[in-house]
Design an enzyme around this catalytic site. Structure first.
Site, PDB file in Angstrom:
ATOM      1  N   ASP A 163      -2.724  10.381   3.138  1.00 30.09           N
ATOM      2  CA  ASP A 163      -4.082   9.916   3.435  1.00 30.09           C
ATOM      3  C   ASP A 163      -4.800  10.937   4.319  1.00 30.09           C
ATOM      4  O   ASP A 163      -4.650  10.936   5.539  1.00 30.09           O
ATOM      5  CB  ASP A 163      -4.025   8.556   4.140  1.00 30.09           C
ATOM      6  CG  ASP A 163      -5.427   8.024   4.482  1.00 30.09           C
ATOM      7  OD1 ASP A 163      -6.420   8.588   3.968  1.00 30.09           O
ATOM      8  OD2 ASP A 163      -5.503   7.042   5.253  1.00 30.09           O
ATOM      9  N   ARG A 211      -7.370  -0.840   1.906  1.00 29.97           N
ATOM     10  CA  ARG A 211      -7.860  -2.161   1.493  1.00 29.97           C
ATOM     11  C   ARG A 211      -8.385  -2.121   0.058  1.00 29.97           C
ATOM     12  O   ARG A 211      -8.287  -3.114  -0.674  1.00 29.97           O
ATOM     13  CB  ARG A 211      -8.932  -2.645   2.484  1.00 29.97           C
ATOM     14  CG  ARG A 211     -10.133  -1.752   2.585  1.00 29.97           C
ATOM     15  CD  ARG A 211     -10.937  -1.959   3.870  1.00 29.97           C
ATOM     16  NE  ARG A 211     -10.304  -1.333   5.038  1.00 29.97           N
ATOM     17  CZ  ARG A 211     -10.760  -1.454   6.283  1.00 29.97           C
ATOM     18  NH1 ARG A 211     -11.841  -2.149   6.548  1.00 29.97           N
ATOM     19  NH2 ARG A 211     -10.128  -0.856   7.273  1.00 29.97           N
ATOM     20  N   LYS A 218       0.856  -1.182   0.000  1.00 28.53           N
ATOM     21  CA  LYS A 218       0.000   0.000   0.000  1.00 28.53           C
ATOM     22  C   LYS A 218       0.893   1.234   0.000  1.00 28.53           C
ATOM     23  O   LYS A 218       1.749   1.375   0.870  1.00 28.53           O
ATOM     24  CB  LYS A 218      -0.899   0.004   1.239  1.00 28.53           C
ATOM     25  CG  LYS A 218      -1.581   1.356   1.528  1.00 28.53           C
ATOM     26  CD  LYS A 218      -2.434   1.328   2.805  1.00 28.53           C
ATOM     27  CE  LYS A 218      -2.990   2.726   3.131  1.00 28.53           C
ATOM     28  NZ  LYS A 218      -3.808   2.756   4.372  1.00 28.53           N
ATOM     29  N   ASP A 233     -12.113   6.761   4.218  1.00 24.19           N
ATOM     30  CA  ASP A 233     -10.831   6.665   4.904  1.00 24.19           C
ATOM     31  C   ASP A 233     -10.341   5.215   5.005  1.00 24.19           C
ATOM     32  O   ASP A 233      -9.194   4.972   5.366  1.00 24.19           O
ATOM     33  CB  ASP A 233     -10.951   7.289   6.303  1.00 24.19           C
ATOM     34  CG  ASP A 233      -9.602   7.574   6.939  1.00 24.19           C
ATOM     35  OD1 ASP A 233      -8.591   7.523   6.213  1.00 24.19           O
ATOM     36  OD2 ASP A 233      -9.562   7.855   8.155  1.00 24.19           O
ATOM     37  N   LYS A 290     -10.136  12.966   8.010  1.00 23.79           N
ATOM     38  CA  LYS A 290      -9.574  12.682   9.336  1.00 23.79           C
ATOM     39  C   LYS A 290      -9.540  13.951  10.179  1.00 23.79           C
ATOM     40  O   LYS A 290      -9.486  15.049   9.632  1.00 23.79           O
ATOM     41  CB  LYS A 290      -8.120  12.187   9.187  1.00 23.79           C
ATOM     42  CG  LYS A 290      -7.963  10.803   8.621  1.00 23.79           C
ATOM     43  CD  LYS A 290      -6.490  10.450   8.502  1.00 23.79           C
ATOM     44  CE  LYS A 290      -6.297   9.051   7.945  1.00 23.79           C
ATOM     45  NZ  LYS A 290      -6.799   7.988   8.806  1.00 23.79           N
TER      46      LYS A 290
HETATM   47  N1  BES Z   1      -3.824   4.856   6.944  1.00 23.83           N
HETATM   48  C1  BES Z   1      -4.892   4.629   7.840  1.00 23.83           C
HETATM   49  C2  BES Z   1      -4.532   3.747   9.012  1.00 23.83           C
HETATM   50  C3  BES Z   1      -3.681   4.364  10.086  1.00 23.83           C
HETATM   51  C4  BES Z   1      -4.268   5.143  11.064  1.00 23.83           C
HETATM   52  C5  BES Z   1      -2.354   4.109  10.137  1.00 23.83           C
HETATM   53  C6  BES Z   1      -3.492   5.664  12.070  1.00 23.83           C
HETATM   54  C7  BES Z   1      -1.571   4.618  11.154  1.00 23.83           C
HETATM   55  C8  BES Z   1      -2.151   5.397  12.118  1.00 23.83           C
HETATM   56  C9  BES Z   1      -6.045   3.940   7.115  1.00 23.83           C
HETATM   57  O1  BES Z   1      -6.202   4.301   5.800  1.00 23.83           O
HETATM   58  C10 BES Z   1      -7.300   4.323   7.836  1.00 23.83           C
HETATM   59  O2  BES Z   1      -7.612   5.469   7.836  1.00 23.83           O
HETATM   60  N2  BES Z   1      -7.959   3.344   8.439  1.00 23.83           N
HETATM   61  C11 BES Z   1      -9.133   3.589   9.184  1.00 23.83           C
HETATM   62  C12 BES Z   1     -10.136   2.526   8.832  1.00 23.83           C
HETATM   63  C13 BES Z   1     -11.497   2.778   9.364  1.00 23.83           C
HETATM   64  C14 BES Z   1     -12.108   3.983   8.698  1.00 23.83           C
HETATM   65  C15 BES Z   1     -12.343   1.567   9.138  1.00 23.83           C
HETATM   66  C16 BES Z   1      -8.777   3.556  10.659  1.00 23.83           C
HETATM   67  O3  BES Z   1      -7.969   2.726  11.062  1.00 23.83           O
HETATM   68  O4  BES Z   1      -9.298   4.384  11.396  1.00 23.83           O
HETATM   69 ZN    ZN Z   2      -4.523   4.924   4.823  1.00 20.96          ZN
HETATM   70 MN    MN Z   3      -7.350   6.030   5.567  1.00 19.72          MN
END
Ligand code: BES
Ligand code: ZN
Ligand code: MN
Length: 492
Positions: free
Chosen positions: A261, A347, A256, A343, A268
Site C-alpha cells: 500500500d 475499505r 484485506k 490511500d 504516503k
Molecule cells: N493500510 C493503511 C492503514 C495503516 C496505516 C495500517 C498505518 C497500519 C499503519 C490504510 O490503507 C490507510 O492508508 N488508511 C488511511 C486512511 C485515511 C486516508 C482515511 C490512514 O489510516 O491514514
Molecule cells: Zn491499506
Molecule cells: Mn492505504
C-alpha cells in the site's frame, strides 16, 4: 519442534535442562539437592517475578544438567497469557544457551490451558523469517521438549491438547511467513497461488477471480484500487465444509490483502512506507485460519473471501474525485463511492468482498483488515479494534481474544459516525475526516453488510510488531489466527 509427554517429574530427567515455573513469593518443592541449590539464590537473582529467568548448573547433583527457573509473577494475576510469555522467554533462553532439548514441568493446576500455552509459545517464540537470510551454521535450534505432567493427568487428553496446539501455532507461523514476504515477492497473483496450494493439500475448495472475471462481474472497488499496478487484483475465495457443520449457517471470513500500500495517487510519506508490505495481513490471517480449521477438522462451514490488490500510483490509477461502483452481488445496484483519498483503499476492496460473501449465503461475517492508522492511535499495538452490528458476536470475539492473547477491544458504531461518510455525489465517500477514523472506516463497511450479523477487526496495530515480544519475534504476528480458531472451536 518435537514434543513428548510423560508423567514423571522434570527434575528426574537426564536432560540438558529442566524448565521450572515459579510464582512470586512461593517456594518450589523438590529433593534436598534441589532445595540446596535454591538456597544459594540471592533475592535479586530470582524471586519469580514475571519475565525473570535464571539458569543454574546442577554440577552432577541432580538428573538434569541445568535448571531454568522461569518467573510467573503473582499467582493471583496468572492467566494462560502469563504462561505463553514465560514459555516464550524460556524457549529463547534455552536456544540461545545452545541447548537443543529440555524437560518442562507442567503444573497440576490448569493443565490443559498451561499445556497448550507452553506448546504454542515454544513454537511461536522460536520462529524466524529465514527465507532471504539463512541462519548461521552454528545457531542452535530448540529441537525437542519433554512435557512432564502430573502422574494423575489424563495422558490421552493431554496428547490431544498438544497436537492441537501444534496445529494452531504452526498455522500462525504460516501466516507470519507469508505476512513477512515483501511486495516484490508476493503479489495478488502469488497470494492466490498460496491459496490454491493450501486448498490442494487440505479439504478446501478454492476459486480465484482474476482481472478478467472481476471485470465480468463488475467488481468496481477491487478493480479501481488495483488499477494502478501491473500486478493485477485478485479475489480469492475458499470454502471449507467440516463434517457435521451447520450448512444452513455459513460463516464468512473476509480479509484485506493489499500486497503493498503506497497510498496510490494520495501517496504516503516515505518514512515507514516499507511497513505497508504488511497491509495484506488480514487476508493472510484468513488463509491461515482455514489451514488450522481444516487440520483440526472443525465442524463449521466457512466461506473465506480475500480481496487482494496492490495500491500504486500510475497513469492507470484511480484518482481522488473518482466515483467508483462497488460489486452488486444480488443487490439491485452496487454502492457508489466518492473517492476522496486513494490511500483509504482497504475499505473499498472490502466492500466488494463483503457483498460477495453475502451473495454466497453468509449468515455471519467477520472481517480482518489493517484498515486505519487511527486504530493504532486509539489502542496502540496491544489490541485490535472490534466494531460491528452484533454485540453478542463482538463479545464472543472479545472473550476468545482474552483467552488466546490476540486481544481486541470494542469501539462504538453510532449513527453519528455513519453520517460522517455521507457524500453529495455518491452513496458514500471513502474518508470521514481526521477524528474517529477507525470508526468511520467501519461505518463505510457497514454499508455493505446489510442486516447480516457482522464484526470488523481493525488489526492495523497488531498485525506486525517492530519489537521482539515475549513469544513473538519482530515482523508479522499472525494476529487473528489463534483468536478465530478459538472462536470457531466454541461455535457449535
Ligand atoms: N493500510 C493503511 C492503514 C495503516 C496505516 C495500517 C498505518 C497500519 C499503519 C490504510 O490503507 C490507510 O492508508 N488508511 C488511511 C486512511 C485515511 C486516508 C482515511 C490512514 O489510516 O491514514
Ligand atoms: Zn491499506
Ligand atoms: Mn492505504
Amino acid at each position: 519442534m518435537n514434543f513428548s509427554l510423560i508423567t514423571s517429574a522434570a527434575l528426574s530427567q537426564k536432560q540438558p535442562a529442566a524448565v521450572l515455573f515459579a510464582f512470586e513469593k512461593e517456594r518450589l518443592i523438590g529433593p534436598a539437592a534441589f532445595r540446596n541449590l535454591l538456597a544459594r539464590i540471592g533475592p535479586k537473582e530470582f524471586r519469580g517475578a514475571e519475565r525473570q529467568l535464571l539458569l543454574l548448573h546442577t554440577a552432577g547433583k541432580l538428573a538434569p544438567q541445568r535448571i531454568l527457573l522461569v518467573g510467573l509473577g503473582a499467582r493471583a494475576t496468572f492467566t494462560s497469557e502469563t504462561m505463553r510469555r514465560a514459555m516464550g522467554l524460556a524457549a529463547r533462553k534455552l536456544r540461545d544457551s545452545g541447548l537443543e532439548r529440555a524437560a518442562v514441568q507442567v503444573s497440576a493446576d490448569h493443565i490443559d490451558d498451561s499445556l497448550s500455552a507452553i506448546v504454542e509459545a515454544a513454537i511461536l517464540a522460536t520462529y524466524n523469517f529465514h527465507q532471504f537470510k539463512p541462519k548461521d551454521d552454528n545457531a542452535t535450534e530448540l529441537k525437542s521438549l519433554t512435557l512432564c505432567v502430573p502422574a494423575r493427568a489424563d495422558l490421552k487428553a493431554a496428547k490431544r491438547v498438544v497436537a492441537e496446539a501444534q496445529i494452531v501455532a504452526q498455522a500462525t507461523n504460516y501466516a507470519r511467513e507469508i505476512g513477512n514476504l515483501p511486495g516484490n515477492v508476493i503479489t495478488p497473483r502469488v497470494l492466490a497461488d498460496y491459496a490454491r496450494a493450501l486448498a490442494k493439500e487440505s479439504d478446501i475448495a478454492c476459486t480465484v477471480l482474476a482481472k478478467k472475471e472481476l471485470e465480468k462481474g463488475s467488481f468496481g472497488g477491487l478493480l479501481a484500487v488495483g488499477g494502478g499496478s501491473a500486478n493485477e487484483p485478485h479475489l480469492i475465495v475458499l470454502e471449507y465444509k467440516g463434517v457435521g457443520a451447520d450448512t444452513a449457517h455459513p460463516i464468512a471470513l473476509v480479509g484485506k490483502a493489499i500486497t503493498f500500500d503506497s497510498g496510490g495517487i494520495s501517496i504516503k510519506p516515505s518514512d515507514k512506507m516499507d511497513e505497508m508490505k504488511f497491509d495484506k495481513c488480514g487476508g493472510v490471517a484468513v488463509l491461515a485460519i482455514l489451514k488450522a480449521v481444516a487440520a483440526l477438522k472443525l465442524p463449521v462451514h466457512i466461506i473465506a473471501v480475500i480481496s487482494s490488490a496492490e495500491n500504486m500510483p500510475s497513469s492507470t490509477s484511480y484518482r481522488p474525485g473518482d466515483i467508483v461502483t462497488s460489486y452488486r452481488g444480488s443487490d439491485k445496484r452496487g454502492v457508489t463511492i466518492e473517492v476522496l483519498n486513494t490511500d483509504a483503499e482497504g475499505r473499498i476492496v472490502l466492500g466488494d468482498a463483503l457483498v460477495y460473501a453475502r451473495q454466497r449465503g453468509a449468515k455471519t461475517i467477520i472481517d480482518f483488515a489493517t484498515l486505519t492508522g487511527a486504530v493504532v492511535v486509539a489502542l496502540g499495538s496491544f489490541a485490535a479494534g472490534v466494531m460491528g452490528n452484533d454485540e453478542a458476536l463482538q463479545e464472543k470475539i472479545r472473550a476468545s481474544g482474552q483467552r488466546t492473547g490476540d486481544r481486541v477491544w470494542p469501539l462504538p458504531l453510532w449513527q453519528e459516525y455513519k453520517d460522517k461518510i455521507k457524500s453529495d455525489v455518491a452513496d458514500i465517500k471513502n474518508t470521514g475526516g481526521r477524528y474517529g477514523g477507525a470508526i468511520t472506516a467501519a461505518a463505510f463497511l457497514a454499508k455493505y453488510v446489510g442486516e447480516t450479523s457482522w464484526a470488523h477487526l481493525d488489526i492495523a496495530g497488531t498485525a506486525w510488531t517492530t519489537d521482539d515480544l515475549p513469544y513473538l519475534t519482530k515482523g508479522a504476528t499472525g494476529f487473528g489466527v489463534r483468536l478465530v480458531v478459538d472462536l470457531l472451536r466454541r461455535w457449535s
